[in-house]
Design an enzyme around this catalytic site. Structure first.
Site, PDB file in Angstrom:
ATOM      1  CG  HIS A  80      25.905  42.770 -29.135  1.00 53.90           C
ATOM      2  ND1 HIS A  80      25.650  41.552 -29.052  1.00 53.90           N
ATOM      3  CD2 HIS A  80      26.238  43.238 -30.409  1.00 53.90           C
ATOM      4  CE1 HIS A  80      25.705  41.034 -30.130  1.00 53.90           C
ATOM      5  NE2 HIS A  80      25.821  41.903 -30.870  1.00 53.90           N
ATOM      6  CG  ASN A 153      25.749  37.063 -33.113  1.00 52.43           C
ATOM      7  OD1 ASN A 153      25.857  37.753 -32.157  1.00 52.43           O
ATOM      8  ND2 ASN A 153      25.021  37.819 -34.071  1.00 52.43           N
ATOM      9  CG  HIS A 344      38.979  44.437 -32.933  1.00 48.31           C
ATOM     10  ND1 HIS A 344      38.128  44.268 -34.064  1.00 48.31           N
ATOM     11  CD2 HIS A 344      40.092  45.081 -33.280  1.00 48.31           C
ATOM     12  CE1 HIS A 344      38.442  44.646 -34.951  1.00 48.31           C
ATOM     13  NE2 HIS A 344      39.983  45.216 -34.611  1.00 48.31           N
TER      14      HIS A 344
HETATM   15 FE1  HDE Z   1      28.957  43.452 -33.833  1.00 45.16          FE
HETATM   16  N1  HDE Z   1      29.362  45.127 -33.003  1.00 45.16           N
HETATM   17  N2  HDE Z   1      28.954  44.332 -35.522  1.00 45.16           N
HETATM   18  N3  HDE Z   1      28.251  41.510 -34.727  1.00 45.16           N
HETATM   19  N4  HDE Z   1      29.140  42.465 -32.096  1.00 45.16           N
HETATM   20  C1  HDE Z   1      29.387  45.452 -31.538  1.00 45.16           C
HETATM   21  O1  HDE Z   1      31.249  46.633 -30.633  1.00 45.16           O
HETATM   22  C2  HDE Z   1      29.394  45.656 -35.775  1.00 45.16           C
HETATM   23  C3  HDE Z   1      28.136  41.540 -35.998  1.00 45.16           C
HETATM   24  C4  HDE Z   1      28.839  41.234 -31.957  1.00 45.16           C
HETATM   25  O2  HDE Z   1      29.916  41.363 -25.619  1.00 45.16           O
HETATM   26  C5  HDE Z   1      30.042  46.796 -31.353  1.00 45.16           C
HETATM   27  O3  HDE Z   1      32.293  47.019 -28.511  1.00 45.16           O
HETATM   28  C6  HDE Z   1      29.221  45.907 -37.428  1.00 45.16           C
HETATM   29  C7  HDE Z   1      28.161  40.314 -36.554  1.00 45.16           C
HETATM   30  C8  HDE Z   1      28.883  40.679 -30.352  1.00 45.16           C
HETATM   31  O4  HDE Z   1      31.263  43.365 -25.936  1.00 45.16           O
HETATM   32  C9  HDE Z   1      30.002  47.199 -32.525  1.00 45.16           C
HETATM   33  C10 HDE Z   1      28.637  44.649 -37.829  1.00 45.16           C
HETATM   34  C11 HDE Z   1      28.093  39.558 -35.204  1.00 45.16           C
HETATM   35  C12 HDE Z   1      29.398  42.158 -30.048  1.00 45.16           C
HETATM   36  C13 HDE Z   1      29.782  46.248 -33.652  1.00 45.16           C
HETATM   37  C14 HDE Z   1      28.324  43.702 -36.901  1.00 45.16           C
HETATM   38  C15 HDE Z   1      28.588  40.411 -34.102  1.00 45.16           C
HETATM   39  C16 HDE Z   1      29.194  43.003 -30.813  1.00 45.16           C
HETATM   40  C17 HDE Z   1      29.081  47.507 -30.195  1.00 45.16           C
HETATM   41  C18 HDE Z   1      28.414  44.715 -39.195  1.00 45.16           C
HETATM   42  C19 HDE Z   1      28.312  37.833 -35.195  1.00 45.16           C
HETATM   43  C20 HDE Z   1      29.273  42.365 -28.411  1.00 45.16           C
HETATM   44  C21 HDE Z   1      29.916  47.600 -29.037  1.00 45.16           C
HETATM   45  C22 HDE Z   1      29.178  44.354 -40.263  1.00 45.16           C
HETATM   46  C23 HDE Z   1      29.125  37.203 -35.812  1.00 45.16           C
HETATM   47  C24 HDE Z   1      30.727  42.196 -27.731  1.00 45.16           C
HETATM   48  C25 HDE Z   1      31.365  47.119 -29.232  1.00 45.16           C
HETATM   49  C26 HDE Z   1      30.627  42.350 -26.493  1.00 45.16           C
HETATM   50  C27 HDE Z   1      29.282  44.321 -30.674  1.00 45.16           C
HETATM   51  C28 HDE Z   1      29.828  46.502 -34.834  1.00 45.16           C
HETATM   52  C29 HDE Z   1      27.942  42.644 -37.078  1.00 45.16           C
HETATM   53  C30 HDE Z   1      28.806  40.016 -32.807  1.00 45.16           C
HETATM   54  C31 HDE Z   1      29.364  48.487 -32.692  1.00 45.16           C
HETATM   55  C32 HDE Z   1      29.561  47.126 -37.839  1.00 45.16           C
HETATM   56  C33 HDE Z   1      27.893  39.344 -37.905  1.00 45.16           C
HETATM   57  C34 HDE Z   1      28.996  39.473 -29.847  1.00 45.16           C
HETATM   58  O5  HDE Z   1      31.432  47.681 -32.766  1.00 45.16           O
END
Ligand code: HDE
Length: 727
Positions: A80, A153, A344
């Site tokens: 992202h 999402n 978060h």
């Molecule tokens: Fe994320 N995801 N994600 N994700 N995610 C990040 O956090 C992660 C997942 C989503 O505009 C990271 O600050 C893991 C699902 C959005 O700043 C990180 C897993 C969904 C955004 C991270 C998921 C999301 C992130 C990268 C598997 C939809 C952007 C930078 C369990 C429900 C937020 C950060 C923004 C961002 C980890 C799966 C949505 C790495 C481990 C499912 C919208 O922490």
């Protein structure tokens, strides 16, 4: 359209805006200074030993300026990375106290400030907005009880069921490790190798290959919390909840060839669109919806509520629209706000709690962990965009970049020296209490059988699509697998697709010049536990109870609004300026925006010498930036455009992308020079609609009426069948 009173609220009543204002800086009328406040009389010449001599180390102004520049970048988000953000407000319409005690969901008089960041997932910060990808839809609610982040999402399900798989998924989709190619694209070997070995991704793949992954605008996307969360009410009773955002402008996409052109011509297409809409007062709006499942119904469905590869069809549990979010203010500074914002899903308020979804559980760890690195230490909650409007008092101290000056002599609890302060809030004072879910279990590394069915909802999604949507899905898969070079990966994917639909697999196989295999050696990495028999596995693979779900097709999006749609008016000297004005007035009254496009910039002269301002030239714009085209008449204008290859290309391309095209009867000459002009019926003297979405008239008002209803249809996808448009 915004009212003046809304604008007033933004600046005066919004507590978060007031909070942010304390940190804003305006250089208007001010002297240039160093970071220590020293006035600078020259920051364009370094301090030198003589006019032609070396620069001196003593030059603290040079050193400060360059040192700060050297440290301007922070690590981009690992996923992202590319985002666009905006401020807004959330207004509740329906009191949900029956289900939750969260103040912002029970008090209909409260307006909650929000900050939203939309993003793509795979590309780096500088990549194109129009990549085929999932879009992040992250909302920070600054509630009176602390921040609640809904980090969702634009697709309601996810690739994997357990967060432990996330690093593999992301490594597979990111550019390949040996050569860092390709940027912001899933059309490469490692991604499809991973998917072909991960059957649980079947449902998500259907969404990703659908047009949902190439939105027309961020303002025209749905948003989903994806996981099941919990609501908890004042009595401590809990229920399951899924969160939804429903855009007021409907859900719309662009065509894939259009997306590729936009990526080259304006990689900031979505960002720009959001920015301009808000600047122009066309504030994007979404209804906030909830699907509520009582605790007693946890096991009622054929899928597991804790499995994030499944959605709850709206036919089974309707979405209750309970409030509206309006984005009404652009950022003042991209870095300070959009880049530094830290979401978060562990940021919750009393009344909202987690479920045991194994995808959700891992996320609870990941976000803070990644932000510690990205934002440089443990004090990123003090960055203005992240600060809650609720006060913060605790014994956490120090660390890099601490802003807060804590006055207390104590930083421990329990304490007597500070009278026990800050003291713990009881339940009655709004303290957060985790829902006391009863858990009695053995530790296992595995998954419930109720997570085994990977294909029923993939089929449900496919079956729910209109024919054009199905065609696009087939095309997208053919494109992506066509880019895969390892034949065994393609083969395994074809086998995989056949589990969803044999027709789909056959059509893709044809396009990539292969056959659908009857079996493949192994589908590795099954979620089936090693000790489960095949029969046991098969027994849980049920058909979905529904054949189709209306909400899954974009075709069922509203088709009666053209608000904020962009209409191109192709014209040059000698144009019928009165008709431009009449059609423009009608379109603008319906909420659309219009731009006159001519071979060159400046002004063109109407047939009666009326000057008409040109917004863009054929050189600086393209049909892909517009939703529809109008060609007004006027002998000289028509003759020039007929002979202008760029104008003809503009029209052909708009036709190819299935857009509404309207023209005055005396502009027929221009249309005749296009590919589709030759296909129009010969005897068309009485007709207004010559072909679906192609409108001709000599009466501007009749033309505008038909044109407006055609634009509201969004696209005339049936046209694609011919596949012969040379544009
Ligand atoms: Fe994320 N995801 N994600 N994700 N995610 C990040 O956090 C992660 C997942 C989503 O505009 C990271 O600050 C893991 C699902 C959005 O700043 C990180 C897993 C969904 C955004 C991270 C998921 C999301 C992130 C990268 C598997 C939809 C952007 C930078 C369990 C429900 C937020 C950060 C923004 C961002 C980890 C799966 C949505 C790495 C481990 C499912 C919208 O922490």
């Amino acid at each position: 359209m915004p009212t003046d009173s809304t604008k007033q609220d933004i600046t005066t009543d919004n507590k978060k805006v007031q909070d942010l204002q304390q940190n804003t800086e305006d250089s208007t009328g001010q002297f240039l200074t160093t970071n220590q406040g020293l006035r600078i009389n020259d920051d364009q010449n370094s301090l030198k030993a003589g006019e032609r001599g070396p620069s001196l180390l003593e030059d603290f102004i040079l050193r400060e300026k360059i040192t700060h520049f050297d440290h301007e970048r922070i690590p981009e988000r690992v996923v992202h990375a590319r985002g666009a953000g905006a401020h807004g407000v959330f207004k509740l319409n329906e009191d949900l106290s029956e289900f939750t005690k969260a103040g912002f969901l029970t008090d209909t008089l409260r307006e909650t400030p929000v900050f939203v960041r939309f993003s793509t997932v795979a590309g780096s910060r500088g990549s194109s907005d129009l990549a085929r990808d999932v879009r992040g839809f992250a909302v920070k609610f600054y509630t009176d009880e602390g921040n609640f982040d809904l980090v969702g999402n634009n697709i309601p399900v996810f690739f994997i069921q357990d967060s432990i798989k996330f690093p593999d998924l992301i490594h597979a989709v990111k550019p390949e490790p040996h050569n860092e190619i390709p940027q912001a694209a899933s059309a490469h070997d490692t991604f499809w190798d991973y998917i072909s070995n991960t059957p649980e991704s079947a449902h998500m793949i259907m969404w990703l290959m659908s047009d949902r992954a190439i939105p027309r605008s961020l303002r025209m996307m749905e948003g989903f919390g994806v996981h099941s969360f919990r609501f908890v009410n004042e009595e401590g009773k809990s229920c399951f909840v899924k969160f939804h955002w429903k855009p007021k402008l409907g859900v719309h996409s662009v065509a894939w060839t259009e997306a590729q052109t936009i990526s080259g011509k304006d990689p900031d297409f979505h960002r720009r669109d959001l920015w301009e809409a808000i600047e122009n007062g066309n504030f994007p709006e979404w209804d906030f919806g909830v699907q509520i499942v009582p605790e007693e119904d946890e096991h009622k469905y054929e899928f597991d509520l804790l499995d994030s590869t499944k959605l709850i069809p709206e036919e089974l549990v309707p979405v209750r629209r309970i409030g509206t979010m309006t984005l009404n203010r652009n950022t003042d500074n991209y870095f300070a706000e959009t880049e530094q914002v830290a979401f978060h899903l562990g940021h919750v308020v009393p009344g909202i709690d987690f479920t045991n979804d194994p995808l959700l559980q891992g996320r609870l760890f990941s976000y803070t962990d990644t932000q510690l690195l990205r934002l440089g230490g443990p004090n990123f909650h003090e960055i203005p965009i992240n600060r809650p409007i609720a006060p913060i008092h605790n014994n956490q101290r120090d660390g890099h970049m601490r802003q807060q000056i804590n006055k207390s002599k104590t930083a421990h609890s329990p304490n007597g020296m500070s009278g026990g302060c800050p003291f713990q809030a009881g339940k009655m004072q709004g303290g957060f209490t985790s829902y006391p879910e009863r858990i009695e279990a053995s530790k296992i590394r595995g998954r419930s059988k109720s997570f085994f069915d990977h294909f029923s909802q993939a089929k449900l999604f496919l079956n729910s699509q209109s024919d054009p949507e199905k065609n696009h899905l087939t095309d997208a898969l053919s494109f992506e697998l066509g880019k895969v070079e390892t034949l065994s990966v393609r083969e395994r994917m074809l086998y995989f697709l056949a589990q969803i639909d044999e027709g789909l697999a056959g059509a893709v196989a044809y396009n990539v010049g292969m056959h659908v295999p009857k079996e493949v050696k192994t589908l590795l990495n099954q979620t089936k536990p090693a000790d489960a028999s095949d029969e046991e596995y098969a027994s849980v693979v049920k058909e979905g109870s529904l054949d189709k779900s209306v909400a899954l097709s974009m075709k069922n999006s509203p088709t009666d609004i053209i608000e904020t749609r962009k209409i191109a008016i192709l014209a040059t000297d000698g144009v019928n300026a009165a008709n431009i004005q009449a059609v423009k007035n009608a379109l603008m009254a319906a909420g659309a925006t219009c731009e006159v496009i001519a071979p060159k910039l400046g002004f063109i002269a109407g047939v009666d010498d009326t000057p008409v301002a040109v917004a863009k030239s054929l050189l600086t714009t393209a049909s892909v930036f517009y939703d529809a085209v109008y060609v007004p008449g006027g002998t000289n204008s028509v003759a020039t455009l007929e002979a202008d290859p760029d104008a003809i290309h503009f029209l052909n391309e708009a036709f190819k992308h299935c857009k509404a095209i309207a023209f005055d009867a005396d502009a027929m000459q221009v249309i005749k020079a296009t590919y589709f002009g030759r296909k129009l019926p010969e005897d068309n003297s009485d007709e207004t609609v010559l072909m679906e979405g192609i409108i001709m008239s000599d009466d501007a008002s009749a033309l505008a009426t038909k044109f407006i209803s055609a634009i509201a249809q969004h696209r005339f996808w049936e046209r694609e069948k011919a596949r012969k448009v040379p544009a």
